[in-house]
Scaffold this motif. Structure first.
Motif, PDB file in Angstrom:
ATOM      1  N   ARG A  13      -1.236  17.805   8.944  1.00  0.00           N
ATOM      2  CA  ARG A  13      -2.543  18.215   8.319  1.00  0.00           C
ATOM      3  C   ARG A  13      -2.825  18.432   7.229  1.00  0.00           C
ATOM      4  N   ARG A  14      -2.003  19.557   6.805  1.00  0.00           N
ATOM      5  CA  ARG A  14      -2.156  19.877   5.164  1.00  0.00           C
ATOM      6  C   ARG A  14      -2.045  18.920   4.688  1.00  0.00           C
ATOM      7  N   GLN A  16      -3.533  15.489   5.299  1.00  0.00           N
ATOM      8  CA  GLN A  16      -4.423  15.013   5.074  1.00  0.00           C
ATOM      9  C   GLN A  16      -5.704  16.009   4.936  1.00  0.00           C
ATOM     10  N   PHE A  17      -5.365  17.433   4.556  1.00  0.00           N
ATOM     11  CA  PHE A  17      -6.756  18.261   3.840  1.00  0.00           C
ATOM     12  C   PHE A  17      -6.360  17.905   2.275  1.00  0.00           C
ATOM     13  N   ASN A  18      -5.198  18.054   1.914  1.00  0.00           N
ATOM     14  CA  ASN A  18      -5.167  16.693   0.637  1.00  0.00           C
ATOM     15  C   ASN A  18      -5.582  16.253   0.244  1.00  0.00           C
ATOM     16  N   ARG A  80      -9.700  22.697   0.855  1.00  0.00           N
ATOM     17  CA  ARG A  80      -7.905  23.144   1.485  1.00  0.00           C
ATOM     18  C   ARG A  80      -8.423  23.999   2.440  1.00  0.00           C
ATOM     19  N   GLY A  83      -8.853  23.385   5.749  1.00  0.00           N
ATOM     20  CA  GLY A  83      -7.481  22.425   6.430  1.00  0.00           C
ATOM     21  C   GLY A  83      -6.621  23.690   6.947  1.00  0.00           C
ATOM     22  N   ARG A  84      -6.668  25.231   6.388  1.00  0.00           N
ATOM     23  CA  ARG A  84      -4.990  25.815   6.352  1.00  0.00           C
ATOM     24  C   ARG A  84      -6.318  26.408   8.029  1.00  0.00           C
TER      25      ARG A  84
END
Length: 85
Positions: A13-14, A16-18, A80, A83-84
């Motif tokens: 998931r991180r 993908q958000f990156n 970012r 996304g966290r």
């Protein structure tokens, strides 16, 4: 999707958000550069008739580019951060 099986869902998931953050910042940069260019060309054309000094226009373009880079970094950081959580 053997590759995603190697990573935990949280890490995936991180990642993908990156990617989304980079895409958002790149999109903002890609839209901002032509807008600054159009403004600069119009300013040069407008002041060419008056034969004014071009220094302030160049300074304005440099300031606009610096602001655009800062906005891109802020966009990247905000996406970012979302996304966290």
């Amino acid at each position: 999707m053997l590759r995603s099986a190697m990573f935990s869902t949280r890490l995936e998931r991180r990642r993908q958000f990156n990617r989304l953050a980079v895409l958002a910042a790149a999109t903002l940069f890609a839209v901002g550069i032509p807008l600054i260019a159009v403004w600069a060309v119009r300013a040069f054309d407008m002041f060419e008739a008056a034969e004014a000094d071009r220094g302030p226009i160049i300074l304005g373009v440099l300031i606009a580019l610096a602001v655009l880079v800062v906005l891109c970094l802020i966009t990247y950081a905000v996406v970012r951060a979302v996304g966290r959580y």
